[in-house]
Design an enzyme around this catalytic site. Structure first.
Site, PDB file in Angstrom:
ATOM      1  CG  HIS A 332      -1.952   0.991   1.347  1.00  0.00           C
ATOM      2  ND1 HIS A 332      -2.032   1.885   2.375  1.00  0.00           N
ATOM      3  CD2 HIS A 332      -3.003   1.278   0.557  1.00  0.00           C
ATOM      4  CE1 HIS A 332      -3.081   2.672   2.213  1.00  0.00           C
ATOM      5  NE2 HIS A 332      -3.693   2.327   1.123  1.00  0.00           N
ATOM      6  CE1 TYR A 335       0.493   4.949   1.864  1.00  0.00           C
ATOM      7  CE2 TYR A 335       2.704   5.571   2.494  1.00  0.00           C
ATOM      8  CZ  TYR A 335       1.602   4.766   2.655  1.00  0.00           C
ATOM      9  OH  TYR A 335       1.614   3.786   3.598  1.00  0.00           O
ATOM     10  CD  GLU A 499       5.324  -1.393  11.137  1.00  0.00           C
ATOM     11  OE1 GLU A 499       5.553  -0.605  12.065  1.00  0.00           O
ATOM     12  OE2 GLU A 499       5.067  -2.585  11.320  1.00  0.00           O
ATOM     13  CG  HIS A 500       0.232   1.445   5.249  1.00  0.00           C
ATOM     14  ND1 HIS A 500      -0.681   2.398   4.859  1.00  0.00           N
ATOM     15  CD2 HIS A 500       0.552   1.761   6.522  1.00  0.00           C
ATOM     16  CE1 HIS A 500      -0.887   3.258   5.847  1.00  0.00           C
ATOM     17  NE2 HIS A 500      -0.145   2.897   6.872  1.00  0.00           N
ATOM     18  CB  SER A 501       2.900  -5.211   4.123  1.00  0.00           C
ATOM     19  OG  SER A 501       4.002  -4.377   3.857  1.00  0.00           O
TER      20      SER A 501
END
Lengths: 580, 256
Positions: A332, A335, A499-501
Site C-alpha cells: 500500500h 502514496y 507499515e502498510h503491507s
C-alpha cells in the site's frame, strides 16, 4: 540447549497493537498470557527528547534494524530477488508498541464494499469487470458483522473524528470530537466542497481532548507538535499500545511481558500448536514457551514468515494459484498525489500531527460508478499536515536543479508554501504477487529472509492517474500557482516508508482459498490465531490499523470461546470456489 | 528575492500582533509556559548564540569549539574537498550561510565516524548482485569507504582536467564536475559516482537542517533561513492561526 518453561494459556508473538489487544482481552478474562517481544520496552518519557528529525525520521530510531533481517524483492518470477539493504528504505516498528508507537494513527473504517468486493463488483458490473488473474475475493465477514469491533477499537484508542458523510452506518459517534482545522485544511475543505465532494476531518488516534478509555487508561490532549508519525508521543496524546492495551493487560496481574524475545518457530504436534521456540537476543539462550493457544501478533510480513519457517499451512504456488500461505500479498506504500506551489500564501506547515488533515471518500470503494473507468475500487484524496521536516521537504518546481544556488533559493521560498495533497488508494491482489522464503539470503540464525514478488499493474497505474488528477483539480481550486502531478514509477522497488503491507495469510470462508477463518483462526491448526493485516484479502484505500484492530478484537472473542469449549473450529468451512 | 521580503513585511506585523494578543514577548519562544502547560515549562529560553564575533560579559575571548575537529577524515586534503563540495550543493547566499558556515562538513565527518558510516543498521550480507528494473541499490561498500573514494575521485578529476585541487577551482568548474558525478558519467571503482553524489547531497541537507547538537545547522541558521521553528513542544495556540507566524527556533538543548 533449549530451556522448557512452564505452560501458559496464551502466548503472543509480538506486543504491538495486535499482541496488546490479545494480551488485554485474554488477561482480563482471567487467562495467563505471556507476550514475547523481540525489541525493548518503551515509555512516554523516551520521547521527551525525541523532537529530532535526524534520529527518528532519517535514522529510524524506533524501527527494526536491517542488520540481521530484511526482505528481498523482485517484480516477477523470472527475476532474482535482492534484499532491501538501507535502513532508510524500510520502516517496521519494533519494541513494545511496535508499529502502534510510530504510526500516524489515521483510522478510517473500510467500506461494506471491501468485505464483499468480488460479489458486489460482479453484481454491479458483471464478472468481466474483474481482470484475469486479479484474485479479489470476499472476506468471509460483512461490514455489519465487524461494526461492533470497529466501535470497540475506536473507544479503546479514543479516536478523534468527524463522520465521513459517505461512510456506512455507525452504532456510535466517535468518542472524541475532531482535531482543530488549520487554514490549509479549511482551504482544502472549501475547494473540495465547491467541486461537489464531501470533505471531512481525518479521524484517528491523536486526542482532541483528555480522554479516559473504557479500560480506565487516560490519554492527554494533542499539542500538534508535529513530531508524531515516526516518533512516539511524549505526553501520551497518541493512542499507542504502550499507554492503552499493554498497561490494561499488566494491571490484571495475568500478563507477563518478555522483551528481547525473538520467536524463531511455532512448535506443534500434528495439527495442534504446542508453543513457540524463542531466543533471548541479548544472551543467545533459547527457550520453549508451551501454551494452550498461540497468537501470532507481529507485523504482517513476520507473521507470514513465521508460518513458512514453521512449515504450517500449504505454501502458495503462483503458477497454479493453489495453496494459501503467501497468497494475495498487497503493498500500500505508493502514496502519490500532486504538489501545489503557492506563490502568494504561506502556511504554518511546521504545525502538525499524524492525523491532522481532511479527506473525502467520493472516489473510494464503489462510492462512484466504475462503468467508464479502467480500474476497480479507488482511493481517498487527502490534505495532510504532518508538520514538515526541513531535511526532506525541499519542494521546487520541476526544471529547478536539485542542488546549488537556485535550489537553495527555491526550496527556502516554497518550504511553507507547498501543503501536502496526496492519495491513499486500494491495492488489489494478483495471482503472481505473493510471499515465500528467499533461496539465497538468510538472517543471523541461518533462516531464509522473506521474499516479496510484486509489481505495479495497469490497475495501479490507471487508478493512480485518476486520483492524482483529482488532487490537481482540488489544488487548482485551492489557488495553487504551479501544480505538478506525481508520476508513478514503472516498477515496485520494495521501499516502504510505513507499515502498510497486507495479505499472505488471509481470512475467508473457504479453506481452499484462505488460511484463516473470520476469527483469524488457522483452518489447519485450531489453536493458532494469526492477527495482523496479513488477514486482508485485499488492501482497502485507507490505513490498515483500525480494520486489523477490529478483526483482532473479534478474534479475542474466538480465542476465549476456544479456551472455554476446547478443541474445534469456530466457523464451519464453506466451499466457495469463487476464484475458479 | 526582493518580492519575498516585500510580502514578509505584512507577516512580521502579523507576528507582532499575535504575540501581543497572546501576551507573549518577543525574543523568547512562542510556547513556553503558555503552550506547554502539561509539561510545566519545557523550554529554557536559549542563550542567544547569534554573532560569534561578539564577546560576552564573562570572557574576553571567544571560546574554542573543540568539537570542530576531524574524527573520521584522516587527510586534511579529503576534508577540504568534501567541504567545498558541500558548499557548492548548499552555497552561502543572500539568505544566509552555506554548508561550510553551517558546520555541515563537521556534521558529515561525525556521522561517518559513527554507526551510520559503517552501515551498522543496514543489511550488508553478500552476495551483492546487480539490480534490475527498479530494485534498490546493492552496494558492498559502507558509507565511510564511499566518501573516501568519492572525494578522492572529485580531486583526481579536478587535477586531471583542470590541473588543480577541487577546492582551488573556479566555482563554475566545481559545479561542472559535481554535475558529472550526479549524472553518473564519472567512472568510479565498486560504486557509481551518482550513488556517491546522492549520499553527499543527502548528508549535506541533513547537516544543514538537523538539530545543531549533531554539529551542523550552526546557531540554528539553517532553520532560520527555512523559517522552521525547530524542536518546539507545542503548537496548540498556533494550529488555527490564519497568518503565517515566524517563530524563533529552539533546539533540543532548550529542552530539559
Amino acid at each position: 540447549m533449549v530451556t522448557k518453561l512452564p505452560k501458559v494459556d496464551v502466548v503472543t508473538v509480538g506486543v504491538g497493537w495486535a499482541g496488546g489487544i490479545v494480551a488485554a482481552e485474554l488477561s482480563k478474562a482471567g487467562y495467563q498470557v505471556v507476550g514475547l517481544e523481540r525489541g525493548g520496552e518503551k515509555a512516554t518519557e523516551d520521547f521527551l527528547h525525541a523532537h529530532d528529525h535526524l534520529k527518528y525520521e532519517q535514522r529510524q530510531e524506533v524501527m527494526q534494524k536491517l542488520t540481521n533481517n530484511t526482505i528481498t524483492i523482485r517484480n516477477n518470477l523470472q527475476m532474482t530477488a535482492l534484499p532491501v539493504r538501507s535502513e532508510m528504505n524500510y520502516t517496521i516498528g519494533t519494541g513494545v508498541g511496535g508499529g502502534g508507537s510510530h504510526w500516524a494513527a489515521q483510522t478510517h473504517r473500510y467500506f461494506p464494499y471491501d468485505f464483499e468486493i468480488r460479489s458486489k463488483t460482479i453484481e454491479r458490473y458483471g464478472g468481466e469487470k474483474i481482470p484475469k488473474d486479479m484474485t479479489i475475493q470476499d472476506w468471509g465477514i460483512t461490514y455489519d458483522e465487524l461494526e461492533p469491533y470497529y466501535d470497540k477499537f475506536e473507544k479503546m484508542a479514543g479516536i478523534s473524528g468527524e463522520e465521513d458523510p459517505l461512510a456506512a452506518k455507525r452504532s456510535n459517534p466517535y468518542p472524541n470530537p475532531p482535531l482543530k482545522r488549520t487554514p490549509a485544511m479549511k482551504l482544502f475543505h472549501d475547494a473540495a466542497e465547491k467541486l461537489g465532494y464531501h470533505p471531512y476531518v481525518i479521524p484517528g488516534g491523536n486526542m482532541s481532548q483528555t480522554y479516559t478509555n473504557p479500560d480506565g487508561e487516560t490519554l492527554n490532549a494533542c499539542h500538534y507538535c508535529s513530531f508524531c508519525s515516526g516518533n512516539g508521543c511524549e505526553i501520551g496524546a497518541k493512542s499507542d499500545p504502550v499507554v492503552t492495551v499493554v498497561p490494561t493487560a499488566l494491571k490484571t496481574g495475568n500478563f507477563e511481558l518478555r522483551t528481547y524475545a525473538y520467536v524463531k518457530r511455532v512448535i506443534y504436534d500434528g495439527d495442534k500448536a504446542t508453543g513457540v521456540l524463542y531466543v533471548d537476543t541479548q544472551t543467545g539462550e533459547e527457550f520453549e514457551q508451551p501454551a494452550e493457544l498461540v497468537a501470532l501478533t507481529s507485523f504482517t510480513l513476520n507473521n507470514v514468515r513465521l508460518l513458512l519457517l514453521s512449515n504450517i499451512g500449504v505454501p502458495y504456488n503462483p503458477e497454479t494459484g493453489e495453496g494459501v500461505i503467501g497468497k494475495n500479498y498487497t503493498d500500500h506504500h505508493n502514496y502519490l498525489g500532486a504538489t501545489g506551489f503557492f506563490n502568494e500564501e504561506k502556511f504554518n506547515l511546521y504545525v502538525g500531527s499524524g492525523i491532522l488533515g481532511e479527506t473525502f471518500s467520493d472516489f473510494v470503494a464503489d462510492n462512484f460508478d466504475h462503468s467508464d473507468v479502467d480500474f476497480i475500487h479507488g482511493g481517498q484524496v487527502e490534505i495532510r499536515q504532518l508538520g514538515l521536516s526541513p531535511i526532506v521537504n525541499n519542494n521546487v518546481p520541476s526544471g529547478t536543479p536539485m542542488w546549488g544556488k537556485e535550489f537553495k533559493k527555491q526550496s527556502l521560498f516554497y518550504f511553507n508554501r507547498t501543503p501536502l495533497v496526496m492519495t491513499q488508494k486500494a491495492s488489489l491482489p494478483w495471482k503472481q504477487h505473493y510471499l515465500d522464503l528467499d533461496p539465497t539470503y538468510n538472517d543471523d540464525h541461518g533462516d531464509p529472509l522473506l521474499r516479496v514478488t510484486l509489481d505495479y499493474t495497469d490497475q495501479d497505474r490507471n487508478l493512480n492517474k485518476f486520483l492524482t488528477g483529482k488532487c490537481a483539480e482540488v489544488l487548482k481550486e485551492m489557488g495553487a500557482d504551479i501544480i505538478e502531478e506525481h508520476v508513478m514509477p514503472d516498477h515496485f522497488s520494495g521501499a516502504a516508508n510505513s507499515e502498510h503491507s497486507g495479505g499472505g495469510a488471509i481470512m475467508g470462508a473457504d479453506p481452499e482459498t484462505s488460511a484463516l477463518n473470520n476469527y483469524l483462526q488457522m483452518w489447519d491448526m485450531n489453536n493458532l490465531f494469526v492477527c495482523g493485516s496479513n488477514a486482508f484479502p485485499h488492501f482497502g484505500a485507507a490505513n490498515p490499523t483500525l480494520t486489523m484492530g477490529a478483526l483482532t478484537y473479534r478474534a479475542t472473542e474466538g480465542m476465549i470461546k476456544y479456551l472455554q469449549e476446547g478443541d474445534g473450529l469456530l466457523v464451519k468451512a464453506k466451499s466457495t470456489k469463487q476464484n475458479s | 528575492m526582493p518580492e519575498k521580503h516585500e510580502s514578509e513585511k505584512n507577516k512580521i506585523v502579523s507576528r507582532r500582533s499575535f504575540l501581543k494578543n497572546t501576551g507573549m514577548v518577543t525574543g523568547g519562544v512562542v510556547g513556553g509556559a503558555v503552550l506547554g502547560g502539561l509539561l510545566g515549562n519545557p523550554f529554557k529560553t536559549e542563550t542567544p548564540q547569534g554573532d560569534p564575533e561578539k564577546k560576552t560579559d564573562f570572557h574576553e575571548q571567544t571560546p574554542v569549539d573543540y568539537s570542530e575537529t576531524r574524527q573520521f577524515f584522516k587527510r586534511k586534503e579529503d576534508f577540504d574537498v568534501l567541504s567545498m563540495a558541500t558548499e557548492r550543493i548548499f552555497p552561502e547566499d543572500e539568505h544566509g550561510p552555506g554548508a561550510i558556515g553551517l558546520g555541515v562538513p563537521y556534521f558529515i565527518d561525525k556521522q561517518l565516524a559513527g554507526p551510520w558510516g559503517i552501515n551498522a543498521d543496514d543489511y550488508m550480507k553478500r552476495p551483492f548482485l546487480t539490480p534490475e528494473l527498479n530494485q534498490l541499490p546493492q552496494v558492498p561498500l559502507n558509507r565511510a569507504d564511499i566518501f573516501i573514494l568519492g572525494v578522492r575521485m572529485l580531486n583526481e578529476v579536478s587535477k586531471t582536467d583542470y590541473g588543480d585541487a577541487f577546492y582551488n577551482l573556479e566555482e563554475e568548474r566545481q559545479i561542472e564536475i559535481l554535475q558529472a558525478f550526479e549524472s553518473g558519467e564519472v567512472k568510479m571503482n565498486k560504486v557509481s559516482s551518482a550513488f556517491f553524489f546522492g549520499l553527499l547531497r543527502q548528508s549535506t541537507l541533513e547537516g544543514a537542517y538537523s538539530d545543531p547538537m549533531y554539529g551542523g545547522n550552526k546557531n540554528m541558521e539553517g532553520w532560520k533561513m527555512k523559517e522552521f521553528p525547530g524542536a518546539q513542544m507545542s503548537y496548540t495556540n498556533v494550529v488555527e492561526e490564519e497568518e503565517f507566524l515566524l517563530i524563533d527556533p529552539v533546539s533540543l538543548k532548550g529542552h530539559h
